[in-house]
Design a protein around this motif. Structure first.
Motif, PDB file in Angstrom:
ATOM      1  N   ASP A  71       0.821  -1.218   0.000  1.00  0.00           N
ATOM      2  CA  ASP A  71       0.000   0.000   0.000  1.00  0.00           C
ATOM      3  C   ASP A  71       0.850   1.262   0.000  1.00  0.00           C
ATOM      4  O   ASP A  71       0.513   2.255  -0.654  1.00  0.00           O
ATOM      5  CB  ASP A  71      -0.942  -0.001   1.213  1.00  0.00           C
ATOM      6  N   GLY A  72       1.975   1.217   0.739  1.00  0.00           N
ATOM      7  CA  GLY A  72       2.860   2.381   0.772  1.00  0.00           C
ATOM      8  C   GLY A  72       3.476   2.664  -0.581  1.00  0.00           C
ATOM      9  O   GLY A  72       3.578   3.818  -1.007  1.00  0.00           O
ATOM     10  N   ASP A  73       3.875   1.599  -1.273  1.00  0.00           N
ATOM     11  CA  ASP A  73       4.442   1.763  -2.610  1.00  0.00           C
ATOM     12  C   ASP A  73       3.416   2.353  -3.576  1.00  0.00           C
ATOM     13  O   ASP A  73       3.744   3.203  -4.406  1.00  0.00           O
ATOM     14  CB  ASP A  73       4.921   0.408  -3.149  1.00  0.00           C
ATOM     15  N   ILE A  74       2.188   1.886  -3.463  1.00  0.00           N
ATOM     16  CA  ILE A  74       1.129   2.366  -4.347  1.00  0.00           C
ATOM     17  C   ILE A  74       0.864   3.847  -4.122  1.00  0.00           C
ATOM     18  O   ILE A  74       0.650   4.611  -5.072  1.00  0.00           O
ATOM     19  CB  ILE A  74      -0.154   1.543  -4.142  1.00  0.00           C
ATOM     20  N   LEU A  75       0.897   4.272  -2.870  1.00  0.00           N
ATOM     21  CA  LEU A  75       0.702   5.690  -2.570  1.00  0.00           C
ATOM     22  C   LEU A  75       1.826   6.544  -3.145  1.00  0.00           C
ATOM     23  O   LEU A  75       1.590   7.648  -3.652  1.00  0.00           O
ATOM     24  CB  LEU A  75       0.592   5.899  -1.054  1.00  0.00           C
TER      25      LEU A  75
ATOM     26  N   ALA B 267       6.873  14.204 -28.065  1.00  0.00           N
ATOM     27  CA  ALA B 267       5.973  13.596 -29.040  1.00  0.00           C
ATOM     28  C   ALA B 267       4.596  13.301 -28.487  1.00  0.00           C
ATOM     29  O   ALA B 267       3.599  13.550 -29.134  1.00  0.00           O
ATOM     30  CB  ALA B 267       6.598  12.302 -29.587  1.00  0.00           C
ATOM     31  N   ARG B 268       4.518  12.753 -27.281  1.00  0.00           N
ATOM     32  CA  ARG B 268       3.230  12.316 -26.784  1.00  0.00           C
ATOM     33  C   ARG B 268       2.830  13.042 -25.501  1.00  0.00           C
ATOM     34  O   ARG B 268       1.968  12.588 -24.758  1.00  0.00           O
ATOM     35  CB  ARG B 268       3.289  10.789 -26.548  1.00  0.00           C
ATOM     36  N   ARG B 269       3.481  14.149 -25.201  1.00  0.00           N
ATOM     37  CA  ARG B 269       3.225  14.837 -23.941  1.00  0.00           C
ATOM     38  C   ARG B 269       1.828  15.439 -23.876  1.00  0.00           C
ATOM     39  O   ARG B 269       1.431  15.946 -22.843  1.00  0.00           O
ATOM     40  CB  ARG B 269       4.259  15.943 -23.729  1.00  0.00           C
ATOM     41  N   ARG B 270       1.093  15.388 -24.980  1.00  0.00           N
ATOM     42  CA  ARG B 270      -0.288  15.861 -24.934  1.00  0.00           C
ATOM     43  C   ARG B 270      -1.191  14.850 -24.250  1.00  0.00           C
ATOM     44  O   ARG B 270      -2.356  15.120 -24.005  1.00  0.00           O
ATOM     45  CB  ARG B 270      -0.803  16.141 -26.349  1.00  0.00           C
ATOM     46  N   ARG B 271      -0.676  13.651 -23.950  1.00  0.00           N
ATOM     47  CA  ARG B 271      -1.440  12.623 -23.256  1.00  0.00           C
ATOM     48  C   ARG B 271      -0.766  12.287 -21.941  1.00  0.00           C
ATOM     49  O   ARG B 271       0.444  12.417 -21.797  1.00  0.00           O
ATOM     50  CB  ARG B 271      -1.587  11.361 -24.117  1.00  0.00           C
ATOM     51  N   GLY B 272      -1.572  11.867 -20.996  1.00  0.00           N
ATOM     52  CA  GLY B 272      -1.016  11.531 -19.694  1.00  0.00           C
ATOM     53  C   GLY B 272      -1.930  10.586 -18.937  1.00  0.00           C
ATOM     54  O   GLY B 272      -3.008  10.210 -19.409  1.00  0.00           O
ATOM     55  N   TRP B 273      -1.479  10.211 -17.749  1.00  0.00           N
ATOM     56  CA  TRP B 273      -2.219   9.245 -16.926  1.00  0.00           C
ATOM     57  C   TRP B 273      -3.306   9.948 -16.110  1.00  0.00           C
ATOM     58  O   TRP B 273      -3.088  11.026 -15.556  1.00  0.00           O
ATOM     59  CB  TRP B 273      -1.268   8.517 -15.990  1.00  0.00           C
ATOM     60  N   GLY B 274      -4.468   9.339 -16.049  1.00  0.00           N
ATOM     61  CA  GLY B 274      -5.567   9.885 -15.265  1.00  0.00           C
ATOM     62  C   GLY B 274      -6.527   8.787 -14.855  1.00  0.00           C
ATOM     63  O   GLY B 274      -6.495   7.673 -15.388  1.00  0.00           O
ATOM     64  N   LYS B 275      -7.378   9.093 -13.915  1.00  0.00           N
ATOM     65  CA  LYS B 275      -8.341   8.123 -13.407  1.00  0.00           C
ATOM     66  C   LYS B 275      -9.304   7.712 -14.511  1.00  0.00           C
ATOM     67  O   LYS B 275      -9.812   8.544 -15.251  1.00  0.00           O
ATOM     68  CB  LYS B 275      -9.131   8.732 -12.238  1.00  0.00           C
ATOM     69  N   LYS B 276      -9.565   6.418 -14.610  1.00  0.00           N
ATOM     70  CA  LYS B 276     -10.504   5.919 -15.617  1.00  0.00           C
ATOM     71  C   LYS B 276     -11.887   6.497 -15.378  1.00  0.00           C
ATOM     72  O   LYS B 276     -12.358   6.577 -14.233  1.00  0.00           O
ATOM     73  CB  LYS B 276     -10.582   4.390 -15.562  1.00  0.00           C
ATOM     74  N   GLY B 277     -12.534   6.920 -16.446  1.00  0.00           N
ATOM     75  CA  GLY B 277     -13.886   7.461 -16.332  1.00  0.00           C
ATOM     76  C   GLY B 277     -13.936   8.950 -16.132  1.00  0.00           C
ATOM     77  O   GLY B 277     -14.969   9.579 -16.314  1.00  0.00           O
TER      78      GLY B 277
ATOM     79  N   ASP C 119      -2.887   0.197 -13.739  1.00  0.00           N
ATOM     80  CA  ASP C 119      -4.165  -0.252 -14.285  1.00  0.00           C
ATOM     81  C   ASP C 119      -5.032  -0.906 -13.210  1.00  0.00           C
ATOM     82  O   ASP C 119      -6.212  -0.564 -13.054  1.00  0.00           O
ATOM     83  CB  ASP C 119      -3.913  -1.235 -15.432  1.00  0.00           C
ATOM     84  N   GLU C 120      -4.450  -1.839 -12.447  1.00  0.00           N
ATOM     85  CA  GLU C 120      -5.245  -2.660 -11.525  1.00  0.00           C
ATOM     86  C   GLU C 120      -5.436  -2.015 -10.151  1.00  0.00           C
ATOM     87  O   GLU C 120      -6.515  -2.145  -9.554  1.00  0.00           O
ATOM     88  CB  GLU C 120      -4.577  -4.027 -11.361  1.00  0.00           C
ATOM     89  N   LYS C 121      -4.428  -1.339  -9.642  1.00  0.00           N
ATOM     90  CA  LYS C 121      -4.490  -0.781  -8.289  1.00  0.00           C
ATOM     91  C   LYS C 121      -4.999   0.666  -8.264  1.00  0.00           C
ATOM     92  O   LYS C 121      -5.824   1.034  -7.429  1.00  0.00           O
ATOM     93  CB  LYS C 121      -3.110  -0.857  -7.631  1.00  0.00           C
ATOM     94  N   LEU C 122      -4.466   1.475  -9.181  1.00  0.00           N
ATOM     95  CA  LEU C 122      -4.842   2.890  -9.191  1.00  0.00           C
ATOM     96  C   LEU C 122      -6.008   3.177 -10.130  1.00  0.00           C
ATOM     97  O   LEU C 122      -6.666   4.200  -9.988  1.00  0.00           O
ATOM     98  CB  LEU C 122      -3.634   3.747  -9.602  1.00  0.00           C
ATOM     99  N   GLY C 123      -6.255   2.298 -11.081  1.00  0.00           N
ATOM    100  CA  GLY C 123      -7.339   2.536 -12.037  1.00  0.00           C
ATOM    101  C   GLY C 123      -7.037   3.688 -12.964  1.00  0.00           C
ATOM    102  O   GLY C 123      -7.934   4.445 -13.346  1.00  0.00           O
ATOM    103  N   TYR C 124      -5.756   3.818 -13.387  1.00  0.00           N
ATOM    104  CA  TYR C 124      -5.336   4.912 -14.257  1.00  0.00           C
ATOM    105  C   TYR C 124      -5.198   4.410 -15.689  1.00  0.00           C
ATOM    106  O   TYR C 124      -4.834   3.261 -15.921  1.00  0.00           O
ATOM    107  CB  TYR C 124      -3.998   5.496 -13.801  1.00  0.00           C
ATOM    108  N   SER C 125      -5.477   5.289 -16.628  1.00  0.00           N
ATOM    109  CA  SER C 125      -5.297   4.987 -18.047  1.00  0.00           C
ATOM    110  C   SER C 125      -4.826   6.257 -18.745  1.00  0.00           C
ATOM    111  O   SER C 125      -4.787   7.332 -18.149  1.00  0.00           O
ATOM    112  CB  SER C 125      -6.603   4.480 -18.667  1.00  0.00           C
ATOM    113  N   MET C 126      -4.465   6.112 -20.034  1.00  0.00           N
ATOM    114  CA  MET C 126      -4.000   7.265 -20.793  1.00  0.00           C
ATOM    115  C   MET C 126      -5.175   8.159 -21.179  1.00  0.00           C
ATOM    116  O   MET C 126      -6.203   7.678 -21.632  1.00  0.00           O
ATOM    117  CB  MET C 126      -3.282   6.814 -22.061  1.00  0.00           C
ATOM    118  N   LYS C 127      -4.982   9.472 -20.997  1.00  0.00           N
ATOM    119  CA  LYS C 127      -6.022  10.440 -21.331  1.00  0.00           C
ATOM    120  C   LYS C 127      -5.400  11.650 -22.012  1.00  0.00           C
ATOM    121  O   LYS C 127      -4.196  11.873 -21.927  1.00  0.00           O
ATOM    122  CB  LYS C 127      -6.769  10.877 -20.069  1.00  0.00           C
ATOM    123  N   VAL C 128      -6.253  12.423 -22.669  1.00  0.00           N
ATOM    124  CA  VAL C 128      -5.784  13.642 -23.326  1.00  0.00           C
ATOM    125  C   VAL C 128      -5.551  14.716 -22.280  1.00  0.00           C
ATOM    126  O   VAL C 128      -6.421  14.991 -21.443  1.00  0.00           O
ATOM    127  CB  VAL C 128      -6.815  14.144 -24.354  1.00  0.00           C
ATOM    128  N   LEU C 129      -4.370  15.321 -22.302  1.00  0.00           N
ATOM    129  CA  LEU C 129      -4.059  16.412 -21.387  1.00  0.00           C
ATOM    130  C   LEU C 129      -4.497  17.732 -22.005  1.00  0.00           C
ATOM    131  O   LEU C 129      -4.352  17.946 -23.208  1.00  0.00           O
ATOM    132  CB  LEU C 129      -2.549  16.458 -21.112  1.00  0.00           C
TER     133      LEU C 129
END
Length: 228
Positions: A120-124, A216-226, A163-173
């Motif tokens: 849990d500490g690592d995930i935080l 190149a891809r800095r217009r996208r980043g990680w964010g909460k799914k949904g 993906d599994e613990k934080l529920g993050y995916s790639m999104k448009v920044l």
């Protein structure tokens, strides 16, 4: 001299033909990847910019990949195009460069464990890193995580945890200006609507600057799914 030069000439011709054939086979993949990624990325930029104007008519990624297969890279399957795009999204580089980078990382992080269990500490800690730097690539996240925790895990472990613990995916920044004139923005959009006539393919963008994996891809980043 003729007895020596004739076999040497034949050898040089055979070597040149072989070298050319080898170069063509090696260069074919990268050249096609450039064409495919440029096409998909440009379509994404256009459709995302005018999503509100186009409404439900915005093509999906599957449709963009199908068009790329039909009109740009007919020798590359839609499945391969999707794999190339996913690699580009996560690594910011062309697939053949990603392969080279992974080989380098195998050497650099040969002591990193792929099956490492993150508590849990690592995930935080990982969540804090991602929230502060949502546009980092997987190898950059793995490196920062190792610096902060002294636990150097494999990038695939970072990806799985995202993906599994934080529920993050790639999104448009989205970059929002601190000060903007709403009237100028309205005029700009109205002018584009008139010029494009609901056909964003008419828009042509030209960029003379060099682009690498750091831009190149800095217009996208990680964010909460949904979340948008």
């Amino acid at each position: 001299h003729r007895d020596i030069l004739f076999p040497l000439t034949i050898f040089m011709i055979m070597f040149s033909v072989g070298a050319l054939d080898s170069w063509q086979r090696q260069a074919h993949g990268p050249r096609v990847q450039v064409k495919a990624i440029n096409y998909i990325a440009n379509k994404h930029v256009i459709y995302e910019a005018y999503a509100n104007m186009m409404g439900n008519t915005v093509p999906t990624l599957a449709e963009i990949l199908h068009d790329c297969n039909e009109f740009i890279t007919p020798d590359v399957s839609v499945k391969t195009l999707r794999r190339w795009w996913n690699l580009y999204e996560e690594w910011g580089e062309l697939p053949h460069k990603v392969s080279n980078r992974k080989q380098q990382m195998k050497v650099k992080y040969r002591h990193a464990r792929t099956g490492e269990i993150m508590d849990d500490g690592d995930i935080l800690v990982l969540k804090e890193i991602v929230d502060e730097n949502p546009n980092l690539y997987l190898d950059e996240l793995a490196f920062l995580f190792g610096i902060k925790t002294n636990k150097f895990v494999h990038y695939s472990t970072i990806r799985r945890c995202m993906d599994e613990k934080l529920g993050y995916s790639m999104k448009v920044l989205q970059t929002v200006a601190k000060q903007k004139c709403e009237q100028d923005e309205i005029r700009f959009l109205q002018a584009f609507e008139i010029l494009l006539q609901s056909c964003p393919e008419r828009l042509v963008t030209i960029d003379e600057t060099h682009k690498d994996r750091n831009a190149a891809r800095r217009r996208r980043g990680w964010g909460k799914k949904g979340n948008t």
